[in-house]
Design an enzyme around this catalytic site. Structure first.
Site, PDB file in Angstrom:
ATOM      1  N   ASP A  91       0.894  -1.034   0.167  1.00  0.00           N
ATOM      2  CA  ASP A  91       0.225   0.285  -0.163  1.00  0.00           C
ATOM      3  C   ASP A  91       1.133   1.335  -0.205  1.00  0.00           C
ATOM      4  O   ASP A  91       1.878   1.049  -0.307  1.00  0.00           O
ATOM      5  CB  ASP A  91      -0.882  -0.140   1.151  1.00  0.00           C
ATOM      6  CG  ASP A  91      -1.902   0.927   0.826  1.00  0.00           C
ATOM      7  OD1 ASP A  91      -1.778   1.895   0.774  1.00  0.00           O
ATOM      8  OD2 ASP A  91      -3.339   0.496   0.464  1.00  0.00           O
ATOM      9  N   ASP A  92       0.147   2.555   0.912  1.00  0.00           N
ATOM     10  CA  ASP A  92       1.178   3.452   0.508  1.00  0.00           C
ATOM     11  C   ASP A  92       2.573   3.634   0.966  1.00  0.00           C
ATOM     12  O   ASP A  92       2.599   2.542   1.539  1.00  0.00           O
ATOM     13  CB  ASP A  92       0.294   4.201   1.436  1.00  0.00           C
ATOM     14  CG  ASP A  92       0.179   6.033   0.666  1.00  0.00           C
ATOM     15  OD1 ASP A  92       1.668   6.278   0.242  1.00  0.00           O
ATOM     16  OD2 ASP A  92      -0.512   6.897   0.952  1.00  0.00           O
ATOM     17  N   CYS A 140      -2.290  10.017  -0.085  1.00  0.00           N
ATOM     18  CA  CYS A 140      -2.928   9.900   0.958  1.00  0.00           C
ATOM     19  C   CYS A 140      -1.761   9.860   2.360  1.00  0.00           C
ATOM     20  O   CYS A 140      -1.778  10.608   2.419  1.00  0.00           O
ATOM     21  CB  CYS A 140      -3.767   9.589   1.924  1.00  0.00           C
ATOM     22  SG  CYS A 140      -4.988   9.095   0.697  1.00  0.00           S
ATOM     23  N   LYS A 166      -4.095  -0.816  -6.436  1.00  0.00           N
ATOM     24  CA  LYS A 166      -4.756   0.593  -5.819  1.00  0.00           C
ATOM     25  C   LYS A 166      -4.594   1.628  -5.927  1.00  0.00           C
ATOM     26  O   LYS A 166      -3.405   1.974  -6.291  1.00  0.00           O
ATOM     27  CB  LYS A 166      -4.691  -0.118  -5.036  1.00  0.00           C
ATOM     28  CG  LYS A 166      -5.560   0.397  -3.451  1.00  0.00           C
ATOM     29  CD  LYS A 166      -5.930   0.213  -1.463  1.00  0.00           C
ATOM     30  CE  LYS A 166      -6.327   0.974  -1.703  1.00  0.00           C
ATOM     31  NZ  LYS A 166      -5.775   0.535   0.416  1.00  0.00           N
ATOM     32  N   ASP A 168      -5.547   5.116  -5.172  1.00  0.00           N
ATOM     33  CA  ASP A 168      -6.689   5.884  -4.483  1.00  0.00           C
ATOM     34  C   ASP A 168      -7.474   7.237  -4.295  1.00  0.00           C
ATOM     35  O   ASP A 168      -6.748   8.140  -5.589  1.00  0.00           O
ATOM     36  CB  ASP A 168      -5.771   6.114  -2.452  1.00  0.00           C
ATOM     37  CG  ASP A 168      -5.671   6.018  -1.894  1.00  0.00           C
ATOM     38  OD1 ASP A 168      -7.500   6.685  -1.346  1.00  0.00           O
ATOM     39  OD2 ASP A 168      -5.217   6.067  -0.837  1.00  0.00           O
ATOM     40  N   TRP A 202     -13.390   5.823  -2.133  1.00  0.00           N
ATOM     41  CA  TRP A 202     -14.323   5.396  -0.545  1.00  0.00           C
ATOM     42  C   TRP A 202     -15.574   5.797  -1.267  1.00  0.00           C
ATOM     43  O   TRP A 202     -16.721   6.032  -0.327  1.00  0.00           O
ATOM     44  CB  TRP A 202     -13.980   6.536  -0.215  1.00  0.00           C
ATOM     45  CG  TRP A 202     -12.742   6.868   0.604  1.00  0.00           C
ATOM     46  CD1 TRP A 202     -12.056   5.900   0.309  1.00  0.00           C
ATOM     47  CD2 TRP A 202     -11.316   7.814  -0.206  1.00  0.00           C
ATOM     48  NE1 TRP A 202     -10.647   6.173   0.000  1.00  0.00           N
ATOM     49  CE2 TRP A 202     -10.625   8.383   0.396  1.00  0.00           C
ATOM     50  CE3 TRP A 202     -11.845   9.297  -0.223  1.00  0.00           C
ATOM     51  CZ2 TRP A 202      -9.306   8.409   0.206  1.00  0.00           C
ATOM     52  CZ3 TRP A 202     -10.855  10.251  -0.465  1.00  0.00           C
ATOM     53  CH2 TRP A 202      -9.773   9.919  -0.265  1.00  0.00           C
ATOM     54  N   ASP A 223     -12.215   4.111   5.372  1.00  0.00           N
ATOM     55  CA  ASP A 223     -11.789   3.691   5.724  1.00  0.00           C
ATOM     56  C   ASP A 223     -12.548   2.340   6.725  1.00  0.00           C
ATOM     57  O   ASP A 223     -12.652   3.016   7.946  1.00  0.00           O
ATOM     58  CB  ASP A 223      -9.992   3.853   5.826  1.00  0.00           C
ATOM     59  CG  ASP A 223      -9.259   4.574   5.104  1.00  0.00           C
ATOM     60  OD1 ASP A 223      -9.924   4.533   3.750  1.00  0.00           O
ATOM     61  OD2 ASP A 223      -8.460   5.265   5.282  1.00  0.00           O
TER      62      ASP A 223
HETATM   63  C1  GLA Z   1      -6.855   5.782   2.284  1.00  0.00           C
HETATM   64  C2  GLA Z   1      -7.058   4.508   1.899  1.00  0.00           C
HETATM   65  C3  GLA Z   1      -6.632   3.993   2.685  1.00  0.00           C
HETATM   66  C4  GLA Z   1      -4.995   3.623   2.177  1.00  0.00           C
HETATM   67  C5  GLA Z   1      -4.657   4.944   2.784  1.00  0.00           C
HETATM   68  C6  GLA Z   1      -2.716   5.113   2.232  1.00  0.00           C
HETATM   69  O1  GLA Z   1      -6.887   6.396   3.373  1.00  0.00           O
HETATM   70  O2  GLA Z   1      -8.299   4.514   1.596  1.00  0.00           O
HETATM   71  O3  GLA Z   1      -6.655   2.112   2.742  1.00  0.00           O
HETATM   72  O4  GLA Z   1      -4.370   2.737   1.498  1.00  0.00           O
HETATM   73  O5  GLA Z   1      -5.465   5.826   2.016  1.00  0.00           O
HETATM   74  O6  GLA Z   1      -2.510   6.223   3.144  1.00  0.00           O
END
Ligand code: GLA
Length: 407
Positions: A91-92, A140, A166, A168, A202, A223
């Site tokens: 992820d991030d 994010c 993924k 965002d 979202w 989230d």
């Molecule tokens: C958002 C996404 C999360 C995650 C964070 C990473 O909040 O909805 O699932 O990927 O960013 O910073």
């Protein structure tokens, strides 16, 4: 002869599916058959809901090469790979800066061997490699986003051997979501590698109405957090996420799934009964099963949940129909998911604080009251014999009983 007619009548009754919401018919006249037609799919991937692991829920921004390698090792060795967990997604916070030509690079402090080598490592374990970016100027977590660099980023991911993106929605300003996601989908197609595309905006602009040809899954909520219910800052407890995702059931189907966010199973905030409910509801809703815990150090109780193959089979059923709630009486709920074999999976969910006896009537599940069906409890791993008319069970607080009815 009489038996043939009875069998034909039963087959016809089993084929009856729950009524479709008028809103769906208004917005998507093709819905009635959750279609396996490749023309209605983004890229032919995710014919059943994607399964894998993602770093965010447990590790947040603390990702590095060791964590990802240890996770891939564990998934390949602990039975998860055989059970269907396939994608290992960073992820991030893997990002470094852009090079002089604008190509994204990896953070070499955290990933000294580079993402190409990490992708090779994951592939050598018989797994697939996933990554994260953002449709805005920044992710994010404040790393470089893909806005204006979509085609370059897709080329870079393809060079690294990425199989899953993924994408965002932070720092997107006034950008239009459908345009932004379609642009990245086009860039992924042009990269020459077939990459599963996971939309993460979202649910703000109702992607279930427009994203089925763009991507393979779309977040329907904010989230998730490792709590049972309620809103906690920008995040939501498991039961609240369920309530937001449930009404969208008509929009899911092979190749394009509602995504109520990644699993919290094993992260320590809930009881085992609550985690069993969480996992069962995700399977019943045909949600992507993306583990979000530390799979290298998980307990036996967590393993028994994530590796329950009978529940996984509910999620992965080839009919691809998202299950939904059929009745609610206070804190007692009955849910159903129609299965490819013509049977049903029923879920009794007690949201209350005391044990409750919950009854599922066949008629509420779209079945004739008189039909006798072979039944199996998917958590007790026990045959219940042949049942007619209804099934009733005592359900623990915040717990579920999940039963598969076979035709
Ligand atoms: C958002 C996404 C999360 C995650 C964070 C990473 O909040 O909805 O699932 O990927 O960013 O910073």
């Amino acid at each position: 002869m009489v038996w043939r007619i009875v069998a034909l009548l039963l087959a016809a009754l089993f084929a009856v599916q729950p009524a479709v919401a008028q809103e769906v018919l208004d917005t998507d006249p093709n819905f009635l058959a959750p279609s396996k037609d490749p023309k209605r799919m983004a890229n032919g991937l995710a014919v059943t809901p994607p399964m894998g692991w993602n770093s965010w829920n447990k590790f947040a921004c603390n990702v590095n090469e060791q964590v990802i390698r240890a996770t891939a090792d564990a998934i390949a060795a602990n039975g998860m790979r055989q059970a269907g967990y396939e994608y290992v997604v960073i992820d991030d916070c893997w990002h470094g800066s852009r090079d002089a030509n604008g190509f994204i690079t990896e953070d070499r402090q955290r990933f000294p061997s580079g993402l190409k080598a990490l992708g090779d490592y994951i592939h050598a374990k018989g797994l697939k490699f996933g990554i994260y970016s953002d449709a805005g100027t920044k992710t994010c977590g404040g790393r470089p986003g893909s806005q204006g660099h979509e085609y370059q980023d897709a080329i870079q991911y393809a060079r690294w051997g990425v199989d899953y993106l993924k994408y965002d929605w932070c720092s997107t300003g006034v950008r239009n979501a459908e345009e932004a996601y379609a642009t990245m989908a086009d860039a992924l197609k042009a990269s020459g590698r077939n990459i599963l595309f996971s939309l993460c905006e979202w649910g703000n602009s109702r992607p279930w109405l427009w994203a089925s040809k763009i991507g393979n899954m779309w977040r329907t909520t904010g989230d998730i957090t490792d709590k049972w219910v309620g809103r906690h800052g920008h995040s939501w407890g498991v039961a609240s996420i369920v309530d937001m995702n449930e009404p969208l059931w008509p929009y899911a189907g092979p190749g394009h799934w509602n995504d109520p966010d990644m699993l919290e199973v094993g992260n320590g905030g809930l009881t085992d009964a609550e985690y069993r409910a969480h996992f069962s509801l995700w399977a019943l809703m045909a949600a992507p099963l993306i583990a979000g815990n530390d799979v290298a150090t998980m307990s036996q109780a967590t393993r028994d949940i994530l590796l329950n193959r009978e529940v996984i089979a509910v999620d992965q059923d080839t009919l691809g129909q998202q299950g939904h709630r059929v009745s609610r009486d206070g804190t007692s709920e009955v849910w159903v998911k129609p299965m490819a074999d013509g049977g049903r999976v029923l879920l009794l969910w007690n949201r209350g604080e005391a044990p409750a006896r919950i009854t599922a009537e066949w008629t509420a599940l779209g079945l004739p009251a008189s039909v006798r069906l072979k039944a199996r409890d998917l958590w007790a791993h026990r045959d219940l014999g042949r049942l007619a008319g209804r099934y009733a069970a005592e359900v623990a607080p915040h717990g579920v009983v999940m039963v598969r009815l076979l035709p």
